[in-house]
Design an enzyme around this catalytic site. Structure first.
Site, PDB file in Angstrom:
ATOM      1  N   CYS A 138       0.840  -1.199   0.000  1.00 59.38           N
ATOM      2  CA  CYS A 138       0.000   0.000   0.000  1.00 59.38           C
ATOM      3  C   CYS A 138       0.877   1.250   0.000  1.00 59.38           C
ATOM      4  CB  CYS A 138      -0.919   0.007   1.209  1.00 59.38           C
ATOM      5  SG  CYS A 138      -1.921   1.511   1.334  1.00 59.38           S
ATOM      6  N   GLY A 158      -2.530  -5.001 -11.501  1.00 59.45           N
ATOM      7  CA  GLY A 158      -2.447  -3.648 -12.049  1.00 59.45           C
ATOM      8  C   GLY A 158      -3.085  -3.502 -13.411  1.00 59.45           C
TER       9      GLY A 158
END
Length: 337
Positions: free
Chosen positions: A103, A208
């Site tokens: 993160c 992604g």
């Protein structure tokens, strides 16, 4: 060890953990639309799990059997709390535990945790070891990270692979890139080759920019990886994990019925224990691709209660098709969970 990962067909498609998004309600909605192979919880702080605010933190770990296999993703600072968290997650019935080392949010990173651990490998190793010790071989321990901090850093990836996680998910950007550049899917094959060079059994998952399973299959195959984790793509298509259905196949009425079902499930699950505006981010999922959708979405973004939202949707449906039956009413708000 009961390692569910080994029982999954490849490529493995996973719903990514997303803050204020992938709670039990959203996971149940996605399971109905088209279920991924694995669900992850929202990020859960291990210090919070043992604090006075534990009740609020516990909402992140609420689940139903429809969401299995389910992995709890945790983050934090102190290895001893990761140890205790792993033990607690076993008691709570989770199928696995994942360490958030990816993160990029500034708050955690400034405290040296989450993706900040890329710059503190001794602490990262302590956390991994403590979690494995707490898991006691009863549930698999996986890791999610990024390609590097300011630049692509395969030494970091090598370090993580040497810790022998059951699964390594790599968000294919650096921390500093956030989500501002296209994901570097061309680098995933290097990660796979590094895994193979270690003769490791760690599964490699890419993450992604995936918007469709067909795209995921192609990218995974090109890299020789084991699967893909998909996050924001569900905001464009909650049926993303379905092999047969897409949101485009749905009529405006069907989209809005799904919105009402989502809202009803939210109300039944959380009552007034969660902030209603949190739900508004999902309205754009269902209100697009048909005449009047933009105006309807603007109205819905102003609503303050489930009842108000339902009334606007029903009025819209009536005005577009008088023959549609009225949806079951949303129950009044309660304080119970």
């Amino acid at each position: 060890m009961k390692n569910f990962w080994k029982q999954l067909d490849k490529p493995i498609f996973i719903l990514a953990p997303m803050e204020d998004v992938t709670d039990t309600v959203l996971r149940q909605v996605i399971a109905r639309c088209g279920k991924p192979a694995v669900f992850f919880t929202e990020f859960t702080n291990v210090e919070g799990m043992f604090s006075k605010g534990e009740r609020v933190v516990r909402q992140r770990l609420q689940y139903t059997e429809a969401e299995r296999p389910l992995v709890a993703q945790i983050w934090g600072t102190h290895p001893e709390n990761f140890y205790k968290a792993a033990q607690k997650l076993i008691d709570m019935g989770f199928d696995g535990v994942d360490l958030n080392m990816g993160c990029p949010a500034q708050g955690p990173v400034s405290r040296g945790v989450c993706s900040g651990l890329i710059n503190n490998r001794p602490l990262a190793k302590e956390i991994i070891d403590a979690t494995k010790e707490g898991a006691a071989g009863l549930i698999p321990v996986s890791i999610k990270t990024r390609l590097g901090f300011r630049a692509i850093d395969f030494e970091w990836i090598q370090f993580v692979l040497e810790q022998k996680p059951t699964v390594l998910t790599v968000h294919l950007r650096t921390v500093s890139e956030m989500s501002k550049v296209p994901a570097h899917w061309d680098r995933l094959k290097t990660v796979v080759d590094m895994r193979d060079a270690l003769s490791s059994e760690t599964l490699i998952i890419g993450n992604g920019d995936i918007k469709a399973l067909s795209d995921a299959r192609q990218k995974v195959a090109e890299a020789g990886a084991d699967g893909a984790m998909i996050g924001r793509g569900i905001f464009e298509n909650p049926y993303l994990f379905s092999e047969t259905v897409t949101l485009h196949d749905k009529t405006p009425e069907e989209k809005l019925r799904l919105l009402l079902d989502h809202m009803q499930l939210w109300q039944e699950t959380w009552g007034d224990t969660k902030h209603f505006p949190t739900l508004r981010k999902f309205f754009k999922v269902y209100t697009n691709g048909f005449p009047g959708a933009q105006e309807l979405r603007m109205q819905l973004m102003e609503t303050q209660t489930p009842q108000e939202t339902e009334q606007i949707v029903i009025t819209f449906l009536r005005s577009h098709s008088a023959s549609l039956p009225i949806h079951h009413p949303v129950p009044e708000q309660t304080s119970s969970v």
